[in-house]
Design an enzyme around this catalytic site. Structure first.
Site: not given
Length: 368
Positions: A107, A138-140
């Site tokens: 996400l 978590i996508k960064i």
């Protein structure tokens, strides 16, 4: 054994680059797990924009959440987490069977935070806590601010999928952030096992130069960049710095090939899957590409750990006037801008559907 299963046997994970409520409710995603050895998935703002805009699977949930006072980002993250936690539960057996190496879903934080490291760290922690799933990344983005946020998030124990990487140098910056976060955890007496992948975007390179290079170089730049990056990845995994972390219990940050759907209609639809077959990596692919590869893909030799002919090919591109370092910077910037636009479009479609559904009218789209 079809080609997707052969890749799985080779040691490469196939993840689906898509998520829709329809995929979950129809049982299609479950079938992909069984039939095509799919062991994870990725999402991004564009994927959710298309899913919510193009179907009415979300209408009932949007109507209820809007009536309860939810709107904008808050409403979207509710929808996304509902989908992704269900997907995470489907992939949980794979996650457990591989001791956390595989079986992940992803996400993305708001793309509007791409240049705000502190806000990215806060949102990453909040989203991961809300999901309450050990196999949700978590996508960064690997932007300069993102690199800071990645280190801090890893130190905080948040699993991270580093997105929007376009070159060996950008990959190494992301890998450095990951290792610094792990080193700080070890120094603080914390568990060094925090999941992470680093996502290299491939096909966008070829789209960017398609009108600038001779025919002999068409659709070869992205693969050469991937080969060069794969060499750096293999070298990092045998480095003394990484061995120290591995001996302490850390897991490798696996390399992930992204943007691997063929964009050139004259090229094979399985081009990037066949070229990027490599152990200890991931390929995340659109449904269309997954189905094509399962049908007629071919698994040839593994990608060369030494990068193969990457430097020769890249030298040919340089002679043709392509500055790959400058182009990598441009592609990352354009990628961030594209996701920001999709985010704005996504917020607009949620607002429009909320208003339409509040009047008791259909929200548009089809059941698909």
């Amino acid at each position: 054994m079809n080609a997707t299963q052969q890749l799985h046997e080779l040691g490469q994970s196939l993840w689906l680059d898509n998520i829709t409520r329809g995929l979950l409710e129809s049982g299609t995603l479950q079938r992909y797990l069984h039939d095509f050895s799919v062991t994870g998935l990725t999402s991004n703002p564009t994927i959710f924009d298309l899913a919510i805009r193009g179907t009415n699977f979300y209408d009932e949930a949007i109507q209820k959440k809007a009536a309860a006072g939810k709107s904008g980002e808050a409403l979207f993250f509710d929808l996304a987490l509902e989908d992704l936690t269900r997907a995470a539960d489907l992939f949980r057996p794979s996650h457990e069977a591989t001791a956390g190496v595989d079986g992940w879903v992803s996400l993305e934080v708001s793309p509007l935070l791409a240049n705000d490291a502190a806000a990215t760290v806060r949102e990453a922690a909040q989203l991961h806590a809300r999901a309450a799933r050990p196999n949700l990344f978590i996508k960064i983005p690997g932007t300069p601010a993102g690199i800071i946020a990645i280190e801090e998030s890893i130190f905080a124990g948040v699993p991270i999928n580093v997105t929007l990487l376009f070159s060996r140098e950008q990959y190494l910056a992301a890998a450095g952030a990951y290792m610094r976060g792990i080193e700080r955890r070890i120094a603080a007496g914390r568990d060094p096992k925090v999941g992470s992948v680093a996502s290299i975007f491939v096909s966008r390179w070829d789209v960017a130069v398609k009108d600038q290079v001779p025919e002999a170089l068409r659709n070869r730049l992205g693969i050469a960049i991937a080969q060069r990056t794969y060499r750096a990845y293999r070298e990092l995994l045998v480095s003394s710095r990484w061995r120290t972390l591995a001996n302490a219990g850390a897991q490798p940050q696996r390399l992930l090939w992204a943007s691997t759907g063929t964009k050139d209609p004259a090229a094979p639809d399985t081009l990037y899957l066949e070229a990027l077959a490599a152990p200890d990596t991931i390929n995340t692919i659109p449904e269309k590409t997954l189905l094509a590869f399962a049908d007629h893909g071919i698994v040839n030799a593994d990608m060369a750990a030494d990068g193969g002919d990457a430097e020769e090919v890249l030298a040919a591109f340089a002679q043709a006037g392509v500055d790959d370092a400058a182009l990598a910077t441009r592609l990352q910037r354009e990628g961030a801008e594209s996701f920001s636009k999709s985010w704005s479009d996504l917020m607009a479609v949620i607002a429009s559907k909320s208003a339409t559904l509040a009047k008791g009218q259909p929200g548009g789209g089809a059941q698909s």
